[in-house]
Scaffold this active site. Structure first.
Site, PDB file in Angstrom:
ATOM      1  N   TYR A 182      -1.207  -0.635  10.218  1.00  0.00           N
ATOM      2  CA  TYR A 182      -1.172  -1.337   8.831  1.00  0.00           C
ATOM      3  C   TYR A 182       0.112  -1.218   7.985  1.00  0.00           C
ATOM      4  O   TYR A 182       0.427  -2.137   7.223  1.00  0.00           O
ATOM      5  CB  TYR A 182      -2.493  -0.543   8.027  1.00  0.00           C
ATOM      6  CG  TYR A 182      -2.906  -1.134   6.567  1.00  0.00           C
ATOM      7  CD1 TYR A 182      -3.303  -2.447   6.580  1.00  0.00           C
ATOM      8  CD2 TYR A 182      -2.535  -0.311   5.661  1.00  0.00           C
ATOM      9  CE1 TYR A 182      -3.536  -2.908   5.139  1.00  0.00           C
ATOM     10  CE2 TYR A 182      -2.938  -0.505   4.246  1.00  0.00           C
ATOM     11  CZ  TYR A 182      -3.450  -2.107   4.102  1.00  0.00           C
ATOM     12  OH  TYR A 182      -3.631  -2.626   2.977  1.00  0.00           O
ATOM     13  N   HIS A 217     -13.178   3.445   2.447  1.00  0.00           N
ATOM     14  CA  HIS A 217     -12.287   4.665   1.751  1.00  0.00           C
ATOM     15  C   HIS A 217     -13.160   5.888   1.261  1.00  0.00           C
ATOM     16  O   HIS A 217     -14.279   5.459   1.238  1.00  0.00           O
ATOM     17  CB  HIS A 217     -11.308   4.206   0.846  1.00  0.00           C
ATOM     18  CG  HIS A 217     -10.311   3.205   1.336  1.00  0.00           C
ATOM     19  ND1 HIS A 217     -10.326   1.784   1.270  1.00  0.00           N
ATOM     20  CD2 HIS A 217      -9.069   3.547   2.012  1.00  0.00           C
ATOM     21  CE1 HIS A 217      -9.543   1.344   1.892  1.00  0.00           C
ATOM     22  NE2 HIS A 217      -8.507   2.306   2.388  1.00  0.00           N
ATOM     23  N   PRO A 273       0.411  -0.183  -4.494  1.00  0.00           N
ATOM     24  CA  PRO A 273      -0.818   0.486  -5.262  1.00  0.00           C
ATOM     25  C   PRO A 273      -0.996   1.755  -4.385  1.00  0.00           C
ATOM     26  O   PRO A 273      -0.989   1.698  -3.244  1.00  0.00           O
ATOM     27  CB  PRO A 273      -1.841  -0.436  -5.301  1.00  0.00           C
ATOM     28  CG  PRO A 273      -1.629  -1.561  -4.208  1.00  0.00           C
ATOM     29  CD  PRO A 273      -0.432  -1.651  -3.682  1.00  0.00           C
ATOM     30  N   THR A 274      -1.356   2.773  -5.102  1.00  0.00           N
ATOM     31  CA  THR A 274      -2.128   3.863  -4.499  1.00  0.00           C
ATOM     32  C   THR A 274      -3.442   3.752  -4.122  1.00  0.00           C
ATOM     33  O   THR A 274      -3.844   2.483  -3.845  1.00  0.00           O
ATOM     34  CB  THR A 274      -2.036   4.914  -5.555  1.00  0.00           C
ATOM     35  OG1 THR A 274      -2.300   6.232  -5.056  1.00  0.00           O
ATOM     36  CG2 THR A 274      -2.907   4.903  -6.691  1.00  0.00           C
ATOM     37  N   SER A 278       0.740  -1.115   0.094  1.00  0.00           N
ATOM     38  CA  SER A 278       0.086  -0.061  -0.055  1.00  0.00           C
ATOM     39  C   SER A 278       0.710   1.040   0.026  1.00  0.00           C
ATOM     40  O   SER A 278       1.967   1.441   0.430  1.00  0.00           O
ATOM     41  CB  SER A 278      -1.024  -0.117   1.205  1.00  0.00           C
ATOM     42  OG  SER A 278      -1.554   1.327   1.604  1.00  0.00           O
ATOM     43  N   SER A 279       0.169   2.237  -0.533  1.00  0.00           N
ATOM     44  CA  SER A 279       1.168   3.464  -0.282  1.00  0.00           C
ATOM     45  C   SER A 279       1.417   4.072   0.817  1.00  0.00           C
ATOM     46  O   SER A 279       2.122   4.966   0.963  1.00  0.00           O
ATOM     47  CB  SER A 279       0.491   4.627  -1.340  1.00  0.00           C
ATOM     48  OG  SER A 279      -0.873   4.827  -0.925  1.00  0.00           O
ATOM     49  N   CYS A 280       0.587   3.625   1.869  1.00  0.00           N
ATOM     50  CA  CYS A 280       0.764   3.927   3.443  1.00  0.00           C
ATOM     51  C   CYS A 280       2.087   3.487   4.018  1.00  0.00           C
ATOM     52  O   CYS A 280       2.294   4.000   4.853  1.00  0.00           O
ATOM     53  CB  CYS A 280      -0.497   3.656   4.198  1.00  0.00           C
ATOM     54  SG  CYS A 280      -0.385   2.021   4.431  1.00  0.00           S
ATOM     55  N   LYS A 316       2.527  -4.198   6.343  1.00  0.00           N
ATOM     56  CA  LYS A 316       2.603  -4.091   4.991  1.00  0.00           C
ATOM     57  C   LYS A 316       4.386  -3.956   4.777  1.00  0.00           C
ATOM     58  O   LYS A 316       4.846  -4.811   3.986  1.00  0.00           O
ATOM     59  CB  LYS A 316       2.151  -3.047   4.029  1.00  0.00           C
ATOM     60  CG  LYS A 316       0.602  -3.340   4.122  1.00  0.00           C
ATOM     61  CD  LYS A 316       0.433  -4.377   3.397  1.00  0.00           C
ATOM     62  CE  LYS A 316      -1.151  -4.690   2.935  1.00  0.00           C
ATOM     63  NZ  LYS A 316      -1.281  -6.223   2.175  1.00  0.00           N
TER      64      LYS A 316
HETATM   65  O1  GFB Z   1      -9.717   7.038   1.876  1.00  0.00           O
HETATM   66  P1  GFB Z   1      -9.248   7.438   3.256  1.00  0.00           P
HETATM   67  O2  GFB Z   1      -9.993   6.937   4.215  1.00  0.00           O
HETATM   68  O3  GFB Z   1      -7.896   6.862   3.211  1.00  0.00           O
HETATM   69  O4  GFB Z   1      -9.245   9.076   3.653  1.00  0.00           O
HETATM   70  P2  GFB Z   1      -6.221   7.509   3.412  1.00  0.00           P
HETATM   71  C1  GFB Z   1      -8.714  10.008   2.505  1.00  0.00           C
HETATM   72  C2  GFB Z   1      -9.093  11.337   3.046  1.00  0.00           C
HETATM   73  O5  GFB Z   1     -10.680  11.569   2.792  1.00  0.00           O
HETATM   74  C3  GFB Z   1      -8.839  11.789   4.546  1.00  0.00           C
HETATM   75  C4  GFB Z   1     -11.136  12.357   3.821  1.00  0.00           C
HETATM   76  O6  GFB Z   1      -8.436  13.026   4.637  1.00  0.00           O
HETATM   77  C5  GFB Z   1     -10.352  11.829   4.950  1.00  0.00           C
HETATM   78  O7  GFB Z   1     -10.554  12.544   6.098  1.00  0.00           O
HETATM   79  N1  GFB Z   1     -12.668  11.893   4.019  1.00  0.00           N
HETATM   80  C6  GFB Z   1     -13.510  12.737   3.705  1.00  0.00           C
HETATM   81  C7  GFB Z   1     -13.151  10.587   4.035  1.00  0.00           C
HETATM   82  N2  GFB Z   1     -14.808  12.204   3.866  1.00  0.00           N
HETATM   83  C8  GFB Z   1     -14.566  10.915   4.203  1.00  0.00           C
HETATM   84  C9  GFB Z   1     -15.408   9.604   4.332  1.00  0.00           C
HETATM   85  O8  GFB Z   1     -16.735   9.807   4.192  1.00  0.00           O
HETATM   86  N3  GFB Z   1     -14.914   8.459   4.720  1.00  0.00           N
HETATM   87  C10 GFB Z   1     -13.650   8.191   4.398  1.00  0.00           C
HETATM   88  N4  GFB Z   1     -12.992   7.227   4.738  1.00  0.00           N
HETATM   89  N5  GFB Z   1     -12.559   9.476   4.225  1.00  0.00           N
HETATM   90  C11 GFB Z   1      -6.067   5.011   3.876  1.00  0.00           C
HETATM   91  C12 GFB Z   1      -5.257   4.309   5.087  1.00  0.00           C
HETATM   92  O9  GFB Z   1      -5.628   6.293   4.305  1.00  0.00           O
HETATM   93  O10 GFB Z   1      -5.632   4.741   2.746  1.00  0.00           O
HETATM   94  C13 GFB Z   1      -4.797   2.830   4.582  1.00  0.00           C
HETATM   95  O11 GFB Z   1      -5.625   4.496   6.282  1.00  0.00           O
HETATM   96  C14 GFB Z   1      -4.714   2.777   3.360  1.00  0.00           C
HETATM   97  O12 GFB Z   1      -4.034   2.454   5.591  1.00  0.00           O
HETATM   98  C15 GFB Z   1      -5.536   3.335   2.446  1.00  0.00           C
HETATM   99  O13 GFB Z   1      -3.334   2.879   3.078  1.00  0.00           O
HETATM  100  C16 GFB Z   1      -5.230   3.277   0.909  1.00  0.00           C
HETATM  101  O14 GFB Z   1      -5.720   7.837   2.196  1.00  0.00           O
HETATM  102  O15 GFB Z   1      -6.214   8.591   4.198  1.00  0.00           O
END
Ligand code: GFB
Length: 311
Positions: free
Chosen positions: A138, A181, A165-166, A109-111, A142
């Site tokens: 996580y 996500h 992956p991104t 993962s990109s994280c 990874k």
């Molecule tokens: O997609 P996301 O949960 O993952 O959140 P990350 C990306 C951004 O979208 C954050 C905002 O800044 C969230 O605060 N966001 C806005 C929301 N509204 C929402 C919503 O309704 N739901 C969610 N989920 N986000 C994850 C990692 O990080 O990405 C994992 O925690 C993994 O480990 C994955 O790497 C690809 O990009 O922040």
């Protein structure tokens, strides 16, 4: 190259990534795909995994099984994200080696990259700085998976590759509002807000973070290419090379769905890293390119959501 009749085990075939890999492999004529439902094989169970590999002896293994989730799930459940992922990957990677798999593809993962990595993030940024706290557990799991693949390569000459992956989206994504996500969450929220004729849509965080979104079918095409052409233990990024802000993503999703209310920002939710754009030079140099523009991918995923989820 892969032989079309080689036995390929896709671990995690019901998930978004695993199911895209199955679609891609089938469309390319691979005829000997091996899968197991979770009810038949719990990948966290060491002896069950060893028995399965001893019986089936797959030639190629794709490790797409993982406990995954969005920023809130990662932040709320670090124990499960660390333990379950370590268990799954330790069991599968070790058994693959012990039962003679000639190639394994591990999905990271990109994280895994530092919170403040240079942008776009080159593969060399791994372990060059502190991780993003919301998904540290996580990311550590990874990184351990990458290091285990590299250890098998160095100590035993195994052809185990690691692909980063991104942020992904597409059919079979998780649409649960607590654990998903951002892209899947906003698709569902905008759809439901439109249905209720709401005047606003609540989006988490500030809207300022930037993310790169890749359709999972593009990831699947990259993985098949890498299985056929990439034999290095060095990690390789997969992304589309472009990012957008969460605000822009929310506006795009509202456009696709036809919701015209206001966006309201919930500052009690974390933003996560300010930016996560991968440097994909290495992959592009192998001749791959993404084929699904973001707007088309969102429209296609919305169609999938309407048919399969919002019934
Ligand atoms: O997609 P996301 O949960 O993952 O959140 P990350 C990306 C951004 O979208 C954050 C905002 O800044 C969230 O605060 N966001 C806005 C929301 N509204 C929402 C919503 O309704 N739901 C969610 N989920 N986000 C994850 C990692 O990080 O990405 C994992 O925690 C993994 O480990 C994955 O790497 C690809 O990009 O922040």
């Amino acid at each position: 190259m892969l032989d079309k009749s080689e036995k390929i085990f896709v671990a995690g075939h019901r998930g978004m990534v695993g199911s895209a890999l199955i679609r891609r492999l089938e469309s390319e004529g691979f005829s000997n795909l091996l899968v197991r439902d979770r009810s038949k094989l719990d990948l966290r169970d060491e002896s069950a995994v060893a028995k399965f590999f001893a019986e089936e002896k797959p030639a190629v293994v794709i490790l797409a099984a993982a406990k995954v989730g969005g920023i809130k799930a990662n932040n709320d459940f670090p124990v499960e994200f660390l333990l379950e992922n370590l268990r799954i990957q330790n069991n599968v990677i070790r058994s693959a080696y012990e039962h003679g798999a000639r190639k394994l593809l591990f999905l990271g993962s990109s994280c895994i990259y530092p919170k403040l990595a240079p942008q776009p993030i080159p593969e060399t940024a791994l372990l060059s700085g502190p991780l993003e706290p919301t998904n540290e557990a996580y990311a550590i799991a990874k990184i351990a998976g990458i290091k285990l693949c590299q250890a098998y390569a160095r100590q035993h000459g195994a052809n185990f590759i690691s692909v980063m992956p991104t942020n992904l989206y597409g059919p079979n994504d998780n649409f649960d509002l607590e654990t998903s996500h951002v892209l899947a969450a906003l698709l569902r929220k905008a759809h439901e807000a439109k249905g209720r004729k709401d005047s606003e849509l609540i989006v988490w965080g500030s809207g300022k973070p930037r993310r790169e979104f890749l359709h999972v079918d593009d990831l699947a095409s990259a993985c098949v290419l890498l299985l056929e052409q990439y034999d290095s233990p060095e990690i390789i990024n997969v992304g589309c090379g472009e990012d957008i802000s969460i605000r822009e993503l929310a506006e795009l999703i509202c456009d696709v769905i036809g919701f015209d209310g206001e966006l309201t920002w919930d500052a009690s939710k974390p933003d996560g890293p300010p930016r996560k754009l991968l440097d994909v030079t290495k992959l592009l140099d192998l001749g791959w390119k993404p084929s699904i523009p973001l707007q088309d991918g969102i429209a296609q995923t919305y169609e999938w959501f309407l048919t399969n989820y919002a019934r």
